[in-house]
Design an enzyme around this catalytic site. Sequence first.
Site, PDB file in Angstrom:
ATOM      1  N   HIS A 122       0.866  -1.184   0.000  1.00  0.00           N
ATOM      2  CA  HIS A 122       0.000   0.000   0.000  1.00  0.00           C
ATOM      3  C   HIS A 122       0.902   1.233   0.000  1.00  0.00           C
ATOM      4  O   HIS A 122       2.024   1.190   0.531  1.00  0.00           O
ATOM      5  CB  HIS A 122      -0.848  -0.047   1.277  1.00  0.00           C
ATOM      6  CG  HIS A 122      -1.881   1.033   1.378  1.00  0.00           C
ATOM      7  ND1 HIS A 122      -1.585   2.304   1.821  1.00  0.00           N
ATOM      8  CD2 HIS A 122      -3.206   1.030   1.125  1.00  0.00           C
ATOM      9  CE1 HIS A 122      -2.691   3.028   1.827  1.00  0.00           C
ATOM     10  NE2 HIS A 122      -3.693   2.283   1.413  1.00  0.00           N
ATOM     11  N   ASP A 199       3.310  -4.532   8.064  1.00  0.00           N
ATOM     12  CA  ASP A 199       2.088  -3.732   7.929  1.00  0.00           C
ATOM     13  C   ASP A 199       0.917  -4.705   8.004  1.00  0.00           C
ATOM     14  O   ASP A 199       0.617  -5.407   7.038  1.00  0.00           O
ATOM     15  CB  ASP A 199       2.120  -2.981   6.589  1.00  0.00           C
ATOM     16  CG  ASP A 199       0.794  -2.291   6.294  1.00  0.00           C
ATOM     17  OD1 ASP A 199      -0.127  -2.370   7.135  1.00  0.00           O
ATOM     18  OD2 ASP A 199       0.685  -1.690   5.213  1.00  0.00           O
ATOM     19  N   GLN A 202      -4.315  -5.125   6.852  1.00  0.00           N
ATOM     20  CA  GLN A 202      -5.324  -6.031   6.257  1.00  0.00           C
ATOM     21  C   GLN A 202      -5.286  -7.416   6.878  1.00  0.00           C
ATOM     22  O   GLN A 202      -5.989  -8.319   6.403  1.00  0.00           O
ATOM     23  CB  GLN A 202      -5.110  -6.134   4.729  1.00  0.00           C
ATOM     24  CG  GLN A 202      -5.292  -4.840   3.981  1.00  0.00           C
ATOM     25  CD  GLN A 202      -6.738  -4.334   3.983  1.00  0.00           C
ATOM     26  OE1 GLN A 202      -7.677  -5.038   4.337  1.00  0.00           O
ATOM     27  NE2 GLN A 202      -6.918  -3.088   3.576  1.00  0.00           N
ATOM     28  N   LYS A 225     -10.300  -0.686  10.208  1.00  0.00           N
ATOM     29  CA  LYS A 225     -10.475  -1.876   9.365  1.00  0.00           C
ATOM     30  C   LYS A 225     -10.809  -3.099  10.208  1.00  0.00           C
ATOM     31  O   LYS A 225     -11.058  -4.174   9.682  1.00  0.00           O
ATOM     32  CB  LYS A 225      -9.204  -2.136   8.549  1.00  0.00           C
ATOM     33  CG  LYS A 225      -8.908  -1.023   7.534  1.00  0.00           C
ATOM     34  CD  LYS A 225      -7.666  -1.344   6.745  1.00  0.00           C
ATOM     35  CE  LYS A 225      -7.077  -0.137   6.059  1.00  0.00           C
ATOM     36  NZ  LYS A 225      -7.883   0.360   4.937  1.00  0.00           N
ATOM     37  N   CYS A 363      -4.794   2.524  -3.647  1.00  0.00           N
ATOM     38  CA  CYS A 363      -3.546   3.036  -3.054  1.00  0.00           C
ATOM     39  C   CYS A 363      -2.419   2.009  -3.181  1.00  0.00           C
ATOM     40  O   CYS A 363      -1.599   1.860  -2.255  1.00  0.00           O
ATOM     41  CB  CYS A 363      -3.741   3.444  -1.594  1.00  0.00           C
ATOM     42  SG  CYS A 363      -4.954   4.734  -1.382  1.00  0.00           S
TER      43      CYS A 363
HETATM   44  N1  7TS Z   1      -1.600  -0.710   4.750  1.00  0.00           N
HETATM   45  C1  7TS Z   1      -2.497  -1.464   4.098  1.00  0.00           C
HETATM   46  C2  7TS Z   1      -2.140  -2.859   3.687  1.00  0.00           C
HETATM   47  C3  7TS Z   1      -3.749  -0.935   3.815  1.00  0.00           C
HETATM   48  O1  7TS Z   1      -4.651  -1.686   3.165  1.00  0.00           O
HETATM   49  C4  7TS Z   1      -4.058   0.395   4.212  1.00  0.00           C
HETATM   50  C5  7TS Z   1      -5.374   1.043   3.879  1.00  0.00           C
HETATM   51  C6  7TS Z   1      -3.081   1.103   4.917  1.00  0.00           C
HETATM   52  C7  7TS Z   1      -1.867   0.526   5.158  1.00  0.00           C
HETATM   53  C8  7TS Z   1      -3.314   2.480   5.420  1.00  0.00           C
HETATM   54  O2  7TS Z   1      -4.228   2.450   6.456  1.00  0.00           O
HETATM   55  P1  7TS Z   1      -4.739   3.830   7.120  1.00  0.00           P
HETATM   56  O3  7TS Z   1      -5.825   3.368   8.027  1.00  0.00           O
HETATM   57  O4  7TS Z   1      -3.582   4.401   7.846  1.00  0.00           O
HETATM   58  O5  7TS Z   1      -5.222   4.671   6.001  1.00  0.00           O
HETATM   59  N2  7TS Z   1      -6.056   0.464   2.773  1.00  0.00           N
HETATM   60  C9  7TS Z   1      -7.158   0.933   2.169  1.00  0.00           C
HETATM   61  C10 7TS Z   1      -7.810   0.247   1.157  1.00  0.00           C
HETATM   62  O6  7TS Z   1      -7.486  -0.847   0.722  1.00  0.00           O
HETATM   63  N3  7TS Z   1      -8.865   0.971   0.728  1.00  0.00           N
HETATM   64  O7  7TS Z   1      -8.900   2.103   1.437  1.00  0.00           O
HETATM   65  C11 7TS Z   1      -7.849   2.092   2.344  1.00  0.00           C
END
Ligand code: 7TS
Length: 405
Positions: A122, A199, A202, A225, A363
Amino acid sequence: MLDLQTIRNDFPILDQEVNGFPLVYLDNAASSQKPIQVIDAVANYYRHDNANVHRGVHKLSQRATDAYEGSRSKVRGFLNAKSDKEIIFVRGATEAINLIAQSFVRPKLNAGDEIVISHMEHHANIVPWQILCEQTGASLKIIPMTTAGELDLSTIDELLNDRTKILAVGHVSNALGTINPIKDLIKKAHAKDIPVLIDGAQAVPHMIVDVQDLECDFYVFSGHKMFAPTGIGALYGKQDLLEAMPPWQGGGDMILSVSFEHTQYNELPYKFEAGTPNIAGAIGMGAAIDYMQGLGIANLAQHEHALLVAATEKVTALDGVQIIGTAKQKASVLSFMIEGVHPHDVGTIFDQQGVAIRTGHHCAQPVMQFFGIPATARASFAFYNTMEEVDALVDGIKKVQELFA
Ligand code: 7TS
């Protein structure tokens, strides 16, 4: 077996119509829905206990502090970390990765050093490292991937070398659903004394994570999430590494004493929590952990796996549809392309039928570049999804094909 009807009753948002159809929410990888237990925990905090933490002798401040610190213990248990000192509350995975980049890696980095990530990260696990490379003259090295969307580890022994200052890799890909073999990667990196950040944004909504078993140095995730509020997440770090790191942001709460001559920083974990934190968010995240553990994370994972397998079989059987990301080990995510139709049109037609999916580059633009496509349509499952909703996904694809025939 999960009692899906009871579970769905815990998620009031799921019970609504969108464009005249029952809502089918299949955009869980972007953000998940919240059970009443989480909503109530946040509301109860504001209704009964709202005050700042770590500051007051008065009752409300004590209750707020107990609830906030209680959530930290829940996160520690959730990840099986050794100590609450290893759990830092952050805004989310993005903030946690930036913190590690700037506070852990930057002080050690010289021109010519290398940072290793993978092709399926990501942007949150790409751009902070690029910023760091610009600041220091270090360079970014990429673990390649295969057309199935699995990491290609044929060159890993050369990629991890004595110039490597960190390996930062996703546990589960948000664009492809691939579950990466992180335990093997961590072993390989540690054999060369390279620290590893995982990370887990997910991963934590879908599987049991044990940081002691993984032996990772850092593990990061976002609350929103995993059925918790937005604006809260956690950074796990091994205590000795966190102790040795300089603070990231300065301000209140992260100090023991301040004078113009000398400031003494607070102990862990507070050293990394400058300013008033997201107290309500942390409390909500604790409630989300209780909720998942109450149902049994292994049970949730089993049900989701059944949904993903069924969806994959049914979509594979359709003509003119290509699944992007066919790794052997996957969680939650089904990315696909319908021949001759732009993914944005797919998403719009789905929405007209009440089915929420995400379309775009997710992203993860390097993944799109790898497959030579601008975007995908992505369905992503959570434990409250049903087999009927898998059928709604398949019907949605057929509808798109009819309209574009
Ligand atoms: N890492 C992964 C693997 C992600 O899927 C996401 C967000 C992030 C980091 C960043 O997370 P945040 O909460 O700090 O923004 N992924 C997604 C997505 O798949 N669709 O919208 C956000």
